[in-house]
Design a protein around this motif. Structure first.
Motif, PDB file in Angstrom:
ATOM      1  N   THR A 176      -1.521  13.656 -12.556  1.00 26.32           N
ATOM      2  CA  THR A 176      -1.241  12.216 -12.082  1.00 26.32           C
ATOM      3  C   THR A 176       0.398  12.222 -11.970  1.00 26.32           C
ATOM      4  O   THR A 176       1.062  11.955 -11.185  1.00 26.32           O
ATOM      5  N   GLN A 202       0.646   6.473  -7.186  1.00 22.24           N
ATOM      6  CA  GLN A 202      -0.500   7.141  -7.578  1.00 22.24           C
ATOM      7  C   GLN A 202      -1.342   5.801  -7.887  1.00 22.24           C
ATOM      8  O   GLN A 202      -2.449   5.918  -8.655  1.00 22.24           O
ATOM      9  N   ARG A 236      -8.037   0.097  -4.287  1.00 20.57           N
ATOM     10  CA  ARG A 236      -8.786   0.178  -3.106  1.00 20.57           C
ATOM     11  C   ARG A 236     -10.491   0.021  -3.747  1.00 20.57           C
ATOM     12  O   ARG A 236     -11.040  -0.432  -3.074  1.00 20.57           O
ATOM     13  N   ALA A 237     -10.688   0.738  -5.098  1.00 20.13           N
ATOM     14  CA  ALA A 237     -11.861   0.339  -5.411  1.00 20.13           C
ATOM     15  C   ALA A 237     -12.066  -0.760  -6.286  1.00 20.13           C
ATOM     16  O   ALA A 237     -13.279  -1.010  -6.752  1.00 20.13           O
ATOM     17  N   THR A 272      -9.585  -5.668  -4.199  1.00 19.94           N
ATOM     18  CA  THR A 272      -8.379  -4.891  -3.642  1.00 19.94           C
ATOM     19  C   THR A 272      -7.133  -5.620  -3.935  1.00 19.94           C
ATOM     20  O   THR A 272      -6.884  -5.950  -5.255  1.00 19.94           O
ATOM     21  N   TRP A 319       0.893  -1.243  -0.011  1.00 23.26           N
ATOM     22  CA  TRP A 319       0.171  -0.098   0.019  1.00 23.26           C
ATOM     23  C   TRP A 319       0.812   1.286  -0.201  1.00 23.26           C
ATOM     24  O   TRP A 319       0.526   2.369  -0.573  1.00 23.26           O
ATOM     25  N   GLU A 353      -3.145   3.841  -5.297  1.00 23.31           N
ATOM     26  CA  GLU A 353      -3.825   3.357  -3.921  1.00 23.31           C
ATOM     27  C   GLU A 353      -5.207   3.635  -4.299  1.00 23.31           C
ATOM     28  O   GLU A 353      -6.160   2.439  -4.100  1.00 23.31           O
ATOM     29  N   ASP A 354      -5.847   4.639  -4.909  1.00 22.48           N
ATOM     30  CA  ASP A 354      -7.206   4.769  -5.016  1.00 22.48           C
ATOM     31  C   ASP A 354      -7.882   3.509  -6.202  1.00 22.48           C
ATOM     32  O   ASP A 354      -8.878   3.182  -5.770  1.00 22.48           O
TER      33      ASP A 354
END
Ligand code: DGT
Ligand code: MG
Length: 242
Positions: A179, A122, A128-129, A133, A115, A124-125
């Motif tokens: 980004t 960039q 997580r979505a 995961t 993580w 992580e998001d």
């Protein structure tokens, strides 16, 4: 003098086996620990070939490449590779999960370390979505993720290994500029000890580099910081304006 991770090219020439013309000629530079060296130049200039000599994907035809003060030809390959994180121009993902792809090269990494690497990269998001995961499946060739996501997973994978030398081969090209900027800021903040080498197409990705090497036809034609090169290098000015 600690030379951990320092990368030195000394009068390096390289010709692909069977080819007539050298692809690299008289390449000399030092990339120091804790600094970023950027390599910029038009397609076919020899950027990918140059960085491929660091982990010995090819050997220099003449001259020497050293990592941490040791000629790479005298280093033990396994220990050399353990110190180098190379994000290739065409990132590859294996059939497996997000987690197994990130652990490639350092199986013992904890979820927390994955993580942390994803946060810098960039990624992580979007991970997580995903429904599962880190355990989300990745199809062979990574076809279930977009090009930009694949690039970020590939960057995170290199970070997980905590290498002394971190090499990005055009790794930010599939990212939008916002980004790209966030990723570089995170790298600057979190990766302070490594020797970072960045091959880039976009000048915006390398304006902050400690040194920029401008390549043309297998040679370093100019070098300096962004502001120095803007003053001194017609080749660099041309790249900036296109
Ligand atoms: P890029 O990625 O399109 O911006 O170009 P560079 O700067 O990464 O160029 P590079 O190092 O891939 O190629 C430099 C020259 O070497 C170019 O004329 C193509 C040639 N070349 C690249 N890979 C090979 C190879 O595996 N064998 C042979 N014989 N030539 C190669
Ligand atoms: Mg290339």
């Amino acid at each position: 003098v600690p030379r951990t991770g320092e990368v030195v090219f000394d009068k390096v020439t390289f010709t692909y086996p069977g080819a007539e013309q050298p692809v690299l000629a008289d390449i000399s530079f030092t990339a120091r620990r804790g600094t970023t060296t950027a390599i910029i130049g038009s397609t076919g200039a020899g950027k990918t070939t140059l960085i491929s000599l660091i982990p010995r994907l090819h050997d220099a035809t003449s001259g020497t490449v050293s990592v941490g003060g040791v000629d790479v030809r005298e280093a033990q390959l396994e220990s050399l590779w353990a110190r180098i994180g190379l994000v290739p121009q065409r990132p590859y993902l294996f059939a497996g999960t997000v987690g197994s792809n990130l652990r490639y090269g350092r199986e013992e990494a904890t979820d927390e370390e994955l993580w942390d690497a994803l946060a810098i990269a960039q990624g992580e998001d979007f991970v997580r979505a995903m429904p599962e995961t880190l355990d989300s499946p990745i199809a062979q060739g990574g076809t279930t993720v977009s090009g930009g996501q694949r690039q970020r997973l590939s960057i995170a994978r290199a970070l997980v290994r905590q290498p002394d030398v971190l090499i990005f081969d055009d790794s930010f090209s599939a990212l939008d500029t916002a980004t790209d900027a966030r990723l570089r800021a995170a790298l600057d903040r979190e990766v302070t000890d490594a020797t970072v080498i960045v091959v880039a197409q976009r000048v915006s990705s390398i304006v902050d580099a400690d040194q920029i090497l401008v390549m043309e036809d297998g040679r370093i034609v100019d070098r300096g910081t962004h502001s120095e090169l803007l003053q001194t290098s017609p080749t660099y000015q041309e790249i900036v304006s296109t």
